[in-house]
Design an enzyme around this catalytic site. Sequence first.
Site, PDB file in Angstrom:
ATOM      1  N   ASP A  34       0.816  -1.213   0.000  1.00 16.63           N
ATOM      2  CA  ASP A  34       0.000   0.000   0.000  1.00 16.63           C
ATOM      3  C   ASP A  34       0.847   1.260   0.000  1.00 16.63           C
ATOM      4  O   ASP A  34       2.064   1.219   0.172  1.00 16.63           O
ATOM      5  CB  ASP A  34      -0.952   0.010   1.208  1.00 16.63           C
ATOM      6  CG  ASP A  34      -0.282  -0.477   2.496  1.00 16.63           C
ATOM      7  OD1 ASP A  34       0.929  -0.249   2.660  1.00 16.63           O
ATOM      8  OD2 ASP A  34      -0.970  -1.083   3.339  1.00 16.63           O
ATOM      9  N   ASN A  43      -7.523  -3.206  14.695  1.00 14.85           N
ATOM     10  CA  ASN A  43      -8.897  -3.545  14.302  1.00 14.85           C
ATOM     11  C   ASN A  43      -8.949  -4.737  13.346  1.00 14.85           C
ATOM     12  O   ASN A  43      -9.991  -5.030  12.768  1.00 14.85           O
ATOM     13  CB  ASN A  43      -9.594  -2.331  13.678  1.00 14.85           C
ATOM     14  CG  ASN A  43      -8.895  -1.830  12.414  1.00 14.85           C
ATOM     15  OD1 ASN A  43      -7.923  -2.423  11.952  1.00 14.85           O
ATOM     16  ND2 ASN A  43      -9.400  -0.742  11.858  1.00 14.85           N
ATOM     17  N   HIS A  88      -7.157  -5.075  10.544  1.00 14.65           N
ATOM     18  CA  HIS A  88      -6.903  -4.806   9.126  1.00 14.65           C
ATOM     19  C   HIS A  88      -5.579  -5.422   8.678  1.00 14.65           C
ATOM     20  O   HIS A  88      -4.647  -5.568   9.468  1.00 14.65           O
ATOM     21  CB  HIS A  88      -6.977  -3.306   8.808  1.00 14.65           C
ATOM     22  CG  HIS A  88      -5.812  -2.480   9.272  1.00 14.65           C
ATOM     23  ND1 HIS A  88      -5.950  -1.446  10.162  1.00 14.65           N
ATOM     24  CD2 HIS A  88      -4.494  -2.500   8.951  1.00 14.65           C
ATOM     25  CE1 HIS A  88      -4.780  -0.876  10.365  1.00 14.65           C
ATOM     26  NE2 HIS A  88      -3.867  -1.511   9.643  1.00 14.65           N
ATOM     27  N   GLU A 106      -9.661  -2.178   5.699  1.00 20.46           N
ATOM     28  CA  GLU A 106     -10.327  -1.911   6.963  1.00 20.46           C
ATOM     29  C   GLU A 106     -11.527  -2.842   7.164  1.00 20.46           C
ATOM     30  O   GLU A 106     -12.023  -3.454   6.208  1.00 20.46           O
ATOM     31  CB  GLU A 106     -10.791  -0.450   6.996  1.00 20.46           C
ATOM     32  CG  GLU A 106      -9.674   0.575   6.867  1.00 20.46           C
ATOM     33  CD  GLU A 106      -8.910   0.798   8.167  1.00 20.46           C
ATOM     34  OE1 GLU A 106      -8.913  -0.091   9.039  1.00 20.46           O
ATOM     35  OE2 GLU A 106      -8.309   1.874   8.310  1.00 20.46           O
TER      36      GLU A 106
END
Length: 234
Positions: free
Chosen positions: A62, A128, A130, A135
Amino acid sequence: MKIIRVQDQIEGGKIAFTLLKDSLAKGAKTLGLATGSSPISFYQEMVKSPLDFSDLTSINLDEYVGLSVESDQSYDYFMRQNLFNAKPFKKNYLPNGLATNIEAEAKRYDQIIAEHPIDFQVLGIGRNGHIGFNEPGTSFKEETHVVDLQESTIEANSRFFTSIEDVPKQAISMGIASIMKSKMIVLLAFGQEKADAIKGMVFGPITEDLPASILQKHDHVIVIVDEAAASQLD
């Protein structure tokens, strides 16, 4: 999914590098690379090694939207500082966060992945759950795409910026479907703040609410965790 518990991040990096050497000995040519704090000890092992990586291709997960490659917060800069300057590769691919058409850039990146199947994919995991910048709520069918970062991710990454207001709100990320095409995945996680996500990834239901849970369906995943990150696995 194989779990390897280590004493600390330094040992984790050594184990990951041993796995990489085994993969290279079997003919691996394309590495999928990650940023953030989790893989740094792994990159340090690569840099210290006498191995030559100049016939390898790397594809990063990314990049932030809107940051120049010269920004010291860009993932392009991170990779050069932590690995590429010391260990040249044949070719390094990262998404172009300054692309005029970021949707077209995502499609271009999918083509790169199709042309260079990833043999050895390095991952971290967010608090979380990810992976990459995928996400919670991201479709498991998603390939490279533009992501609106959640507040928890922006907050977690703000430690690398002067202030939280400076953290980009979007990124271009390899999608979950793209990640799952990798032949082998090595996920590194260290620290108590990762314990909930690791528990959900290993034992929880496979759900888009916890993106890393899809790794339960991959044939060759190795998870390297310290005792803090593994604290909810017992």
